[in-house]
Design an enzyme around this catalytic site. Structure first.
Site, mmCIF file in Angstrom:
data_model
loop_
_atom_site.group_PDB
_atom_site.id
_atom_site.type_symbol
_atom_site.label_atom_id
_atom_site.label_comp_id
_atom_site.label_asym_id
_atom_site.label_seq_id
_atom_site.Cartn_x
_atom_site.Cartn_y
_atom_site.Cartn_z
ATOM 1 N N ASP A 1 50.269 42.893 42.269
ATOM 2 C CA ASP A 1 49.942 42.731 41.025
ATOM 3 C C ASP A 1 49.463 44.074 40.376
ATOM 4 O O ASP A 1 49.420 45.168 41.016
ATOM 5 C CB ASP A 1 48.761 41.788 40.663
ATOM 6 C CG ASP A 1 47.492 42.230 41.206
ATOM 7 O OD1 ASP A 1 47.411 43.055 42.463
ATOM 8 O OD2 ASP A 1 46.548 42.323 40.734
ATOM 9 N N GLU B 1 44.589 41.631 42.901
ATOM 10 C CA GLU B 1 43.450 42.637 43.119
ATOM 11 C C GLU B 1 43.174 43.306 41.466
ATOM 12 O O GLU B 1 41.945 43.504 41.449
ATOM 13 C CB GLU B 1 44.134 43.890 43.727
ATOM 14 C CG GLU B 1 43.220 44.984 44.366
ATOM 15 C CD GLU B 1 42.525 46.058 43.473
ATOM 16 O OE1 GLU B 1 41.745 46.537 43.650
ATOM 17 O OE2 GLU B 1 43.508 46.180 42.370
HETATM 18 N N1 BES Z 1 43.896 51.292 43.079
HETATM 19 C C1 BES Z 1 42.733 50.811 42.260
HETATM 20 C C2 BES Z 1 41.294 51.247 42.718
HETATM 21 C C3 BES Z 1 41.122 52.924 42.961
HETATM 22 C C4 BES Z 1 41.433 53.466 41.589
HETATM 23 C C5 BES Z 1 40.451 53.365 43.926
HETATM 24 C C6 BES Z 1 41.134 54.838 41.716
HETATM 25 C C7 BES Z 1 40.243 54.518 43.845
HETATM 26 C C8 BES Z 1 40.486 55.572 42.675
HETATM 27 C C9 BES Z 1 42.768 49.213 42.186
HETATM 28 O O1 BES Z 1 44.003 48.738 42.060
HETATM 29 C C10 BES Z 1 41.829 48.928 41.043
HETATM 30 O O2 BES Z 1 42.174 49.339 39.929
HETATM 31 N N2 BES Z 1 40.802 48.135 41.238
HETATM 32 C C11 BES Z 1 39.929 47.651 40.263
HETATM 33 C C12 BES Z 1 39.106 46.544 40.812
HETATM 34 C C13 BES Z 1 38.677 45.860 39.753
HETATM 35 C C14 BES Z 1 39.518 45.164 39.024
HETATM 36 C C15 BES Z 1 37.567 44.713 40.614
HETATM 37 C C16 BES Z 1 39.305 48.596 39.359
HETATM 38 O O3 BES Z 1 38.604 49.763 40.210
HETATM 39 O O4 BES Z 1 39.334 48.775 38.327
HETATM 40 ZN ZN ZN Z 2 44.500 49.245 39.943
#
Ligand code: BES
Ligand code: ZN
Length: 464
Positions: free
Chosen positions: A88, A153
């Protein structure tokens, strides 16, 4: 030359074309209108897993978006690696800021531009390519593999924890690997051992039954937009400290050793500032930029709306005002605790003249790993092989809610082998994947399977 490495080099064009296909599918998890695209993306991932050589592939339905599971277990006696990722993506607005449409992947300057190119379609696929490379060249793979690729996710993985709980036997493994983070910088590979958690809330204020003429009624009632901005402004002081009672109660203090390690990373505030186009940096006093993003909590308004925002002027007192805010969390804060404290505080400071509703939207816990585990050393060797330099250890400010669950439920180490870059514009217009990162990422995954395969189940390195 390692035949599997040679294979991914020979198949760069095909692997890129396949990624492009996946990137054409607008699988935005938060958009109810994109349900069909979500299904298409799950189908695409499932077919690709089969094509790469998985012997069992299944799309698991959930009350939300499906979870794609695939496995190749043809190496009995070898360790089992669980690869987690997500198909997603985030919404694309503001659309007008994209140079080319988000779901029409475009190559420019050796980069592939599309929503999801780096987060996470372009990263999760490297492991599928690596399985294919091993199977096609040697007829086997150095490790057993299980893939869990979900479609929620970006909305906090609401159905993944129950799936893992119910299927913990099927998911049993020696380590989890996730490629959904960035390297420290181009040319500076890194292994990430910490993520922040998240608590996300929506605030809705209502002043009156209907919008009002601001001349007839201005001065007689509270304007919910004025009330909302005053409330939000009071949540932080001029030093960047969050003013919510009890907010810092469970924040684990940064150790001197870790602060020293962060300080030794090749970071420069002035370069960072320039890269962001920011006139100045700002954050909690007493902490460096890396400390603030890696290991201190933060609070941000993610969106705010009310009243008239069209062209020209309209004299109105809006009936309602809304904001979406989120807090990034660190050990040992919990999403539930912080959502509760913030909600209680917002209710306490809302003026009597408005009605307030605070709705938690989603959340996830912070995660911090032991850097001494042999799985991390194996990942380090794989990164060195692919990127030519020993990786540095970093933490990251983003969140991947399931990582903590894997550690707790499956009781195995989690390796965050990110090959994205901080300049990939994830969650922003013009997201991209640097082709060199993608190609080296494929090689890193090939080498990771070899390095992990050289160990014994349970993670210990075999004595020679
Ligand atoms: N890939 C990201 C997480 C991420 C971004 C880790 C930058 C380290 C550095 C992931 O897909 C993401 O965006 N996660 C969301 C999770 C939330 C919706 C619970 C986030 O971090 O905003
Ligand atoms: Zn993300």
């Amino acid at each position: 030359m390692n035949p599997a490495i040679q294979y991914v080099r020979d198949n760069r064009k095909r692997h890129l074309d396949q990624l492009t296909e996946l990137l054409r599918i607008p699988s935005i998890s938060t958009d109810p209108e994109k349900k069909k695209a979500i299904g298409q993306a799950a189908d695409w991932v499932s077919s690709r897993l089969k094509e790469a050589g998985c012997t069992k592939v299944k799309i698991h339905k959930t009350a939300g978006h499906p979870i794609v599971y695939g496995e190749w277990l043809g190496a009995p006696g070898k360790p089992t690696l669980l690869v987690y990722g997500h198909y997603d993506v985030q919404p694309v607005d503001p659309l007008e800021l994209w140079h080319t449409p988000p779901f029409e992947p475009t190559l420019r300057d050796e980069k592939l531009y599309a929503r999801g190119a780096s987060d996470d379609k372009g990263q999760v696929i490297i492991h599928v390519n690596a399985l294919e490379a091993h199977l096609q060249t040697t007829g086997s793979c150095p490790v057993n593999l299980k893939f869990v690729i979900e479609g929620e996710e970006e909305i906090g993985s609401p159905h993944l924890d129950p799936f893992i709980g119910e299927n913990s036997k099927m998911l049993a493994c020696d380590a989890v690997v996730v490629s959904d983070t960035a390297m420290f910088a181009k040319g500076v590979p890194s292994i990430c051992y910490g993520l922040r958690g998240l608590a996300y809330l929506q605030i809705d204020l209502t002043g009156t039954d209907s919008d009002l003429h601001s001349g007839t009624f201005g001065g007689a009632v509270v304007n919910p937009a004025n009330a909302l901005v005053a409330m939000l402004a009071s949540l932080k002081d001029a030093n960047g400290k969050i003013k919510i009672p009890g907010f810092y109660d469970n924040v684990r203090k940064l150790k001197a050793k870790e602060r020293k390690a962060f300080a030794s990373l090749p970071h420069s505030d002035s370069r960072y500032k320039k890269a962001l186009g920011a006139p100045a940096l700002f954050g909690e006093k007493g902490y460096t930029t890396l400390e603030r993003t890696y290991a201190r909590p933060s609070l941000d308004i993610n969106g705010i709306w009310s009243g008239f925002t069209g062209e020209g002027a309209k004299t109105v007192i809006p009936a309602k005002a809304h904001a979406k805010i989120s807090m990034r969390l660190v050990p040992d804060q919990t999403a539930k605790e912080i959502a509760r404290k913030v909600k209680k505080h917002l209710k306490a400071i809302a003026p009597k003249s408005v009605k307030i509703e605070v709705t938690p939207l989603h959340g996830g816990e912070a995660w911090l790993a032991d850097t001494d585990h042999p799985a991390l050393a194996a990942a380090g060797r794989a990164m060195k092989g692919a990127f030519g330099r020993k990786p540095v250890f970093v933490r990251e400010g983003g969140s991947i809610p399931v990582v903590g669950t894997f550690a707790d439920v499956l009781k195995v180490p989690c390796v965050l082998l990110g090959v994205g870059l901080n300049e990939d514009n994830i969650h922003a217009p013009n997201e991209k994947m640097d082709l060199d990162q993608f190609y080296r990422g494929n090689e890193a995954a090939v080498l990771l399977f070899e390095e992990m395969g050289a160990g014994t189940p349970g993670g210990k390195k075999k004595k020679k």
